[in-house]
Design a protein around this motif. Structure first.
Motif, PDB file in Angstrom:
ATOM      1  N   PHE A   1     -46.415 114.509  33.885  1.00  0.00           N
ATOM      2  CA  PHE A   1     -46.285 115.297  32.652  1.00  0.00           C
ATOM      3  C   PHE A   1     -45.160 115.086  31.884  1.00  0.00           C
ATOM      4  O   PHE A   1     -45.107 114.679  30.717  1.00  0.00           O
ATOM      5  N   LYS A   2     -43.882 114.773  32.615  1.00  0.00           N
ATOM      6  CA  LYS A   2     -42.799 114.484  31.848  1.00  0.00           C
ATOM      7  C   LYS A   2     -42.768 113.099  31.491  1.00  0.00           C
ATOM      8  O   LYS A   2     -42.231 112.797  30.347  1.00  0.00           O
ATOM      9  N   LYS A   3     -43.346 112.233  32.265  1.00  0.00           N
ATOM     10  CA  LYS A   3     -43.333 110.759  31.984  1.00  0.00           C
ATOM     11  C   LYS A   3     -44.098 110.692  30.694  1.00  0.00           C
ATOM     12  O   LYS A   3     -43.783 109.950  29.716  1.00  0.00           O
ATOM     13  N   PHE A   4     -45.327 111.430  30.721  1.00  0.00           N
ATOM     14  CA  PHE A   4     -46.204 111.313  29.628  1.00  0.00           C
ATOM     15  C   PHE A   4     -45.492 111.602  28.186  1.00  0.00           C
ATOM     16  O   PHE A   4     -45.636 110.921  27.181  1.00  0.00           O
ATOM     17  N   ASN A   5     -44.855 112.769  28.185  1.00  0.00           N
ATOM     18  CA  ASN A   5     -44.091 113.324  27.108  1.00  0.00           C
ATOM     19  C   ASN A   5     -43.065 112.470  26.659  1.00  0.00           C
ATOM     20  O   ASN A   5     -42.700 112.145  25.516  1.00  0.00           O
ATOM     21  N   ASP A   6     -42.358 111.651  27.444  1.00  0.00           N
ATOM     22  CA  ASP A   6     -41.256 110.661  27.362  1.00  0.00           C
ATOM     23  C   ASP A   6     -41.505 109.501  26.675  1.00  0.00           C
ATOM     24  O   ASP A   6     -41.044 108.965  25.809  1.00  0.00           O
ATOM     25  N   MET A   7     -42.882 109.159  27.145  1.00  0.00           N
ATOM     26  CA  MET A   7     -43.527 107.892  26.488  1.00  0.00           C
ATOM     27  C   MET A   7     -44.259 107.789  25.167  1.00  0.00           C
ATOM     28  O   MET A   7     -44.776 107.072  24.409  1.00  0.00           O
ATOM     29  N   MET A   8     -44.402 109.139  24.678  1.00  0.00           N
ATOM     30  CA  MET A   8     -45.464 109.354  23.360  1.00  0.00           C
ATOM     31  C   MET A   8     -44.471 108.883  22.217  1.00  0.00           C
ATOM     32  O   MET A   8     -43.232 108.854  22.109  1.00  0.00           O
ATOM     33  N   LEU A   9     -44.992 108.264  21.383  1.00  0.00           N
ATOM     34  CA  LEU A   9     -44.375 107.596  20.076  1.00  0.00           C
ATOM     35  C   LEU A   9     -45.094 108.511  18.924  1.00  0.00           C
ATOM     36  O   LEU A   9     -46.286 108.759  18.816  1.00  0.00           O
ATOM     37  N   ASP A  10     -44.225 108.583  17.893  1.00  0.00           N
ATOM     38  CA  ASP A  10     -44.511 109.461  16.738  1.00  0.00           C
ATOM     39  C   ASP A  10     -45.205 108.362  15.785  1.00  0.00           C
ATOM     40  O   ASP A  10     -45.047 106.887  15.861  1.00  0.00           O
TER      41      ASP A  10
ATOM     42  N   PHE B   1     -43.043 105.607  13.876  1.00  0.00           N
ATOM     43  CA  PHE B   1     -42.740 104.356  14.691  1.00  0.00           C
ATOM     44  C   PHE B   1     -43.665 103.374  14.919  1.00  0.00           C
ATOM     45  O   PHE B   1     -43.589 102.195  14.657  1.00  0.00           O
ATOM     46  N   VAL B   2     -45.081 103.992  15.139  1.00  0.00           N
ATOM     47  CA  VAL B   2     -45.824 102.718  15.404  1.00  0.00           C
ATOM     48  C   VAL B   2     -46.383 102.283  14.189  1.00  0.00           C
ATOM     49  O   VAL B   2     -46.679 101.118  13.929  1.00  0.00           O
ATOM     50  N   LYS B   3     -46.443 102.958  12.860  1.00  0.00           N
ATOM     51  CA  LYS B   3     -46.879 102.494  11.575  1.00  0.00           C
ATOM     52  C   LYS B   3     -45.747 101.211  11.123  1.00  0.00           C
ATOM     53  O   LYS B   3     -45.828 100.346  10.767  1.00  0.00           O
ATOM     54  N   LYS B   4     -44.484 101.591  11.560  1.00  0.00           N
ATOM     55  CA  LYS B   4     -43.559 100.843  11.273  1.00  0.00           C
ATOM     56  C   LYS B   4     -43.535  99.191  11.956  1.00  0.00           C
ATOM     57  O   LYS B   4     -43.464  98.324  11.622  1.00  0.00           O
ATOM     58  N   ASN B   5     -44.190  99.598  13.257  1.00  0.00           N
ATOM     59  CA  ASN B   5     -44.053  98.440  13.970  1.00  0.00           C
ATOM     60  C   ASN B   5     -45.342  97.742  14.275  1.00  0.00           C
ATOM     61  O   ASN B   5     -45.536  96.846  15.115  1.00  0.00           O
ATOM     62  N   PHE B   6     -46.576  98.449  13.554  1.00  0.00           N
ATOM     63  CA  PHE B   6     -47.828  98.011  13.806  1.00  0.00           C
ATOM     64  C   PHE B   6     -47.678  96.736  12.717  1.00  0.00           C
ATOM     65  O   PHE B   6     -47.506  96.799  11.369  1.00  0.00           O
ATOM     66  N   LYS B   7     -48.727  95.570  13.003  1.00  0.00           N
ATOM     67  CA  LYS B   7     -48.907  94.488  11.864  1.00  0.00           C
ATOM     68  C   LYS B   7     -50.376  94.044  12.175  1.00  0.00           C
ATOM     69  O   LYS B   7     -50.804  93.713  13.452  1.00  0.00           O
ATOM     70  N   ILE B   8     -51.075  93.759  11.047  1.00  0.00           N
ATOM     71  CA  ILE B   8     -52.421  93.208  11.412  1.00  0.00           C
ATOM     72  C   ILE B   8     -52.336  91.794  11.429  1.00  0.00           C
ATOM     73  O   ILE B   8     -51.565  91.098  10.622  1.00  0.00           O
TER      74      ILE B   8
END
Length: 195
Positions: free
Chosen positions: A174-183, A186-193
């Motif tokens: 449960f803690k690990k899942f919460n810790d690994m979540m990304l907003d 962040f994903v949009k900034k680091n996503f590239k087609i």
């Protein structure tokens, strides 16, 4: 009598100096006297600041760029710079998803005992679909299909996240899942087609 007055004044003056000297702040005595000690004290202060910044970065998912790895999905047609905290903690599962009318889907799952937990909800999923399918699904009533990460002439990429943490509240997972979540930002900034 003048001699007695002079003695009393001299004694009072001396007592005043002693009292004032005793009441002054000894901060000068606390300051390191050698340059090495001053540098060491400053370095310790900087180290604490660095550790605080690192802790904030870990919570936020934004670390030093040198620690970031890039995940590339050939079939998904995208790359994603992922945070260091995902190293050895998160792995992708890829494939087609007929239900979402997806051309390709990449789900990121936490590792439990070193293995991908396929039975549990993904931390996030990136779905590649044709523009026509995306527009048709956008018109349907019901829950939204996620946030759009990007598009080109043919395809749209959408990010979805789970509604809730799938693990028991007191578990390590449960803690690990919460810790690994990304907003999303962040994903949009680091996503590239990929072309």
């Amino acid at each position: 009598m003048n001699k007695n007055k002079q003695k009393v004044i001299a004694i009072l003056t001396a007592l005043t100096f002693v009292l004032l000297a005793g009441c002054t702040d000894n901060k000068a005595a606390e300051t390191p006297k050698t340059p090495e000690k001053q540098v060491e004290t400053q370095a310790q202060g900087n180290q604490a600041t660095t550790e605080n910044n690192k802790e904030e970065q870990l919570q936020d998912g934004h670390e030093n760029e040198a620690d970031l790895k890039t995940f590339i999905s050939k079939e998904g047609g995208f790359s994603l710079v992922q945070p260091e905290m995902w190293n050895d903690n998160v792995a992708p599962i890829e494939g087609k998803n007929a239900e979402m009318k997806a051309e390709w889907e990449t789900s990121f799952h936490i590792l439990v005992d070193g293995k991908v937990d396929k039975e549990s909800s993904a931390l996030m999923t990136i779905t590649k679909m044709t523009k026509a399918n995306y527009e048709a699904m956008a018109k349907e009533e019901g829950p939204t299909m996620g946030d759009k990460l990007g598009e080109n002439d043919k395809f749209v990429w959408v990010m979805t996240t789970p509604q809730a943490n799938p693990y028991e509240e007191k578990s390590d997972e449960f803690k690990k899942f919460n810790d690994m979540m990304l907003d999303f930002e962040f994903v949009k900034k680091n996503f590239k087609i990929n072309n």
